[in-house]
Design a protein around this motif. Structure first.
Motif, PDB file in Angstrom:
ATOM      1  N   ASN A   1       0.783  -1.329  -0.150  1.00  9.63           N
ATOM      2  CA  ASN A   1       0.092  -0.178   0.176  1.00  9.63           C
ATOM      3  C   ASN A   1       0.884   1.233  -0.102  1.00  9.63           C
ATOM      4  O   ASN A   1       0.692   2.255   0.886  1.00  9.63           O
ATOM      5  N   ALA A   2       1.904   1.276  -0.834  1.00 10.94           N
ATOM      6  CA  ALA A   2       2.855   2.312  -0.959  1.00 10.94           C
ATOM      7  C   ALA A   2       2.145   3.585  -1.505  1.00 10.94           C
ATOM      8  O   ALA A   2       1.207   3.506  -2.225  1.00 10.94           O
ATOM      9  N   LYS A   3       2.525   4.566  -0.674  1.00  8.81           N
ATOM     10  CA  LYS A   3       2.285   6.146  -1.152  1.00  8.81           C
ATOM     11  C   LYS A   3       2.765   6.533  -2.523  1.00  8.81           C
ATOM     12  O   LYS A   3       2.110   7.316  -3.202  1.00  8.81           O
ATOM     13  N   ASN A   4       4.217   6.161  -2.553  1.00 10.43           N
ATOM     14  CA  ASN A   4       4.663   6.703  -3.886  1.00 10.43           C
ATOM     15  C   ASN A   4       6.106   6.336  -4.259  1.00 10.43           C
ATOM     16  O   ASN A   4       6.488   5.604  -3.278  1.00 10.43           O
ATOM     17  N   TRP A   5       6.570   6.338  -5.204  1.00 10.15           N
ATOM     18  CA  TRP A   5       8.205   6.002  -5.418  1.00 10.15           C
ATOM     19  C   TRP A   5       8.872   7.467  -5.251  1.00 10.15           C
ATOM     20  O   TRP A   5       8.559   8.289  -5.554  1.00 10.15           O
ATOM     21  N   ILE A   6       9.905   7.343  -4.517  1.00  5.49           N
ATOM     22  CA  ILE A   6      10.878   8.400  -4.294  1.00  5.49           C
ATOM     23  C   ILE A   6      12.370   8.047  -4.669  1.00  5.49           C
ATOM     24  O   ILE A   6      12.339   6.827  -4.954  1.00  5.49           O
ATOM     25  N   ASP A   7      12.923   8.966  -4.519  1.00  5.52           N
ATOM     26  CA  ASP A   7      14.515   9.011  -4.757  1.00  5.52           C
ATOM     27  C   ASP A   7      15.200   9.476  -3.695  1.00  5.52           C
ATOM     28  O   ASP A   7      15.519  10.633  -3.784  1.00  5.52           O
ATOM     29  N   VAL A   8      15.477   8.661  -2.598  1.00  5.71           N
ATOM     30  CA  VAL A   8      16.321   9.018  -1.557  1.00  5.71           C
ATOM     31  C   VAL A   8      17.624   8.290  -1.190  1.00  5.71           C
ATOM     32  O   VAL A   8      18.175   8.348   0.071  1.00  5.71           O
ATOM     33  N   THR A   9      18.168   7.621  -2.202  1.00  7.65           N
ATOM     34  CA  THR A   9      19.121   6.716  -1.659  1.00  7.65           C
ATOM     35  C   THR A   9      20.420   7.133  -2.931  1.00  7.65           C
ATOM     36  O   THR A   9      20.229   7.882  -3.745  1.00  7.65           O
ATOM     37  N   LYS A  10      21.727   6.467  -2.608  1.00  6.46           N
ATOM     38  CA  LYS A  10      22.814   6.705  -3.311  1.00  6.46           C
ATOM     39  C   LYS A  10      23.632   5.402  -3.283  1.00  6.46           C
ATOM     40  O   LYS A  10      23.152   4.518  -2.509  1.00  6.46           O
ATOM     41  N   ASP A  11      24.649   5.429  -3.838  1.00  7.50           N
ATOM     42  CA  ASP A  11      25.735   4.291  -4.095  1.00  7.50           C
ATOM     43  C   ASP A  11      25.069   3.186  -4.785  1.00  7.50           C
ATOM     44  O   ASP A  11      26.256   2.391  -4.996  1.00  7.50           O
ATOM     45  N   TRP A  12      24.022   3.181  -5.259  1.00  8.17           N
ATOM     46  CA  TRP A  12      23.406   1.787  -6.201  1.00  8.17           C
ATOM     47  C   TRP A  12      23.810   2.205  -7.649  1.00  8.17           C
ATOM     48  O   TRP A  12      23.913   1.219  -8.373  1.00  8.17           O
ATOM     49  N   GLN A  13      23.732   3.229  -7.933  1.00  5.75           N
ATOM     50  CA  GLN A  13      23.801   3.754  -9.516  1.00  5.75           C
ATOM     51  C   GLN A  13      25.381   3.173 -10.073  1.00  5.75           C
ATOM     52  O   GLN A  13      25.311   2.712 -11.234  1.00  5.75           O
ATOM     53  N   GLY A  14      26.464   2.946  -9.195  1.00 12.50           N
ATOM     54  CA  GLY A  14      27.686   2.483  -9.911  1.00 12.50           C
ATOM     55  C   GLY A  14      27.357   1.132 -10.211  1.00 12.50           C
ATOM     56  O   GLY A  14      27.881   0.860 -11.488  1.00 12.50           O
ATOM     57  N   GLU A  15      26.607   0.148  -9.722  1.00 13.32           N
ATOM     58  CA  GLU A  15      26.532  -0.997 -10.371  1.00 13.32           C
ATOM     59  C   GLU A  15      25.455  -0.796 -11.602  1.00 13.32           C
ATOM     60  O   GLU A  15      25.644  -1.554 -12.451  1.00 13.32           O
ATOM     61  N   LEU A  16      24.622  -0.037 -11.476  1.00 11.90           N
ATOM     62  CA  LEU A  16      23.615   0.296 -12.721  1.00 11.90           C
ATOM     63  C   LEU A  16      24.646   0.566 -13.870  1.00 11.90           C
ATOM     64  O   LEU A  16      24.459   0.036 -15.096  1.00 11.90           O
ATOM     65  N   LYS A  17      25.341   1.451 -13.582  1.00  9.72           N
ATOM     66  CA  LYS A  17      26.328   2.128 -14.891  1.00  9.72           C
ATOM     67  C   LYS A  17      27.333   0.913 -15.221  1.00  9.72           C
ATOM     68  O   LYS A  17      27.542   0.801 -16.494  1.00  9.72           O
ATOM     69  N   ALA A  18      27.787   0.130 -14.323  1.00  9.69           N
ATOM     70  CA  ALA A  18      28.627  -0.972 -14.779  1.00  9.69           C
ATOM     71  C   ALA A  18      27.804  -2.009 -15.512  1.00  9.69           C
ATOM     72  O   ALA A  18      28.341  -2.535 -16.646  1.00  9.69           O
ATOM     73  N   GLU A  19      26.657  -2.264 -15.275  1.00 12.71           N
ATOM     74  CA  GLU A  19      25.762  -3.251 -15.997  1.00 12.71           C
ATOM     75  C   GLU A  19      25.369  -2.703 -17.617  1.00 12.71           C
ATOM     76  O   GLU A  19      25.456  -3.228 -18.413  1.00 12.71           O
ATOM     77  N   THR A  20      25.059  -1.414 -17.615  1.00 14.89           N
ATOM     78  CA  THR A  20      24.846  -0.727 -18.906  1.00 14.89           C
ATOM     79  C   THR A  20      26.017  -0.807 -19.566  1.00 14.89           C
ATOM     80  O   THR A  20      26.065  -0.848 -20.794  1.00 14.89           O
ATOM     81  N   ALA A  21      27.262  -0.513 -19.215  1.00 13.23           N
ATOM     82  CA  ALA A  21      28.537  -0.489 -19.838  1.00 13.23           C
ATOM     83  C   ALA A  21      28.748  -1.807 -20.493  1.00 13.23           C
ATOM     84  O   ALA A  21      29.275  -1.947 -21.741  1.00 13.23           O
ATOM     85  N   ALA A  22      28.452  -2.847 -19.492  1.00 10.45           N
ATOM     86  CA  ALA A  22      28.723  -4.430 -20.032  1.00 10.45           C
ATOM     87  C   ALA A  22      27.851  -4.696 -21.092  1.00 10.45           C
ATOM     88  O   ALA A  22      28.332  -5.367 -22.075  1.00 10.45           O
ATOM     89  N   ALA A  23      26.521  -4.080 -21.108  1.00 13.75           N
ATOM     90  CA  ALA A  23      25.553  -4.561 -22.174  1.00 13.75           C
ATOM     91  C   ALA A  23      26.052  -3.900 -23.270  1.00 13.75           C
ATOM     92  O   ALA A  23      25.806  -4.380 -24.423  1.00 13.75           O
TER      93      ALA A  23
END
Length: 170
Positions: A145-167
């Motif tokens: 029953n979540a109210k919303n999607w929010i952006d309050v975190t850090k440090d996970w984008q590095g893995e996302l960038k690495a996955e994107t570069a590998a792809a």
């Protein structure tokens, strides 16, 4: 009691039988990832913060994400202050290590962090230190029953960038 409240909550969605229970602890992100056999990032951890007034705020984020204090302050208008273990149990009905956004003792506001959106499937705890369930992000949002999607975190984008570069290299 906590696992039972989660089972009762998930029964409304006919998902109570899908809860995974382990012989070993899954109380930390790394322990849960090992018990399930997935990367720690796919563990949907539930973090408990002080809200305005008496009730806390729950934020469900990817296992590799950390709270960004500046983003938290910009989103909620207050400093990020976590609840104590006793307050977590009192407000959620779950012990630390099993906290999830289902079957809560109090009607808390739940938010989903965007760090989860990079995964098709994520694994939140189910109210005990040795349980989890496999859900899509949409199911997690709905069942919590979540109210919303929010952006309050850090440090996970590095893995996302690495996955994107590998792809891109393929």
């Amino acid at each position: 009691m906590s696992l039972e409240s989660v089972k009762a909550h998930l029964k409304k969605y006919e998902r109570d039988q899908d809860i995974l229970e382990f012989d070993t602890t899954s109380a930390t992100v790394d322990q849960a990832a090992e018990a399930i056999g997935v990367s720690p990032a796919k563990i949907a951890k539930t973090l408990s913060f002080r809200g305005e007034g008496e009730l806390g705020i729950l934020i469900v984020a990817a296992g590799d994400a950390r709270i960004d204090n500046k983003k938290f302050r910009e989103t909620f208008g207050m400093k990020a202050r976590m609840l104590s273990a006793e307050e977590v149990t009192e407000q959620t009905g779950h012990v630390v290590g099993g906290v999830c956004p289902f079957g809560l003792a109090k009607d808390l506001d739940v938010y989903m962090d965007v760090s989860l959106k990079r995964f098709e499937l994520v694994y939140p705890a189910c109210g005990s230190r040795n349980s989890a369930i496999e859900l899509t992000c949409e199911e997690l949002y709905q069942y919590a029953n979540a109210k919303n999607w929010i952006d309050v975190t850090k440090d996970w984008q590095g893995e996302l960038k690495a996955e994107t570069a590998a792809a891109k290299e393929k």
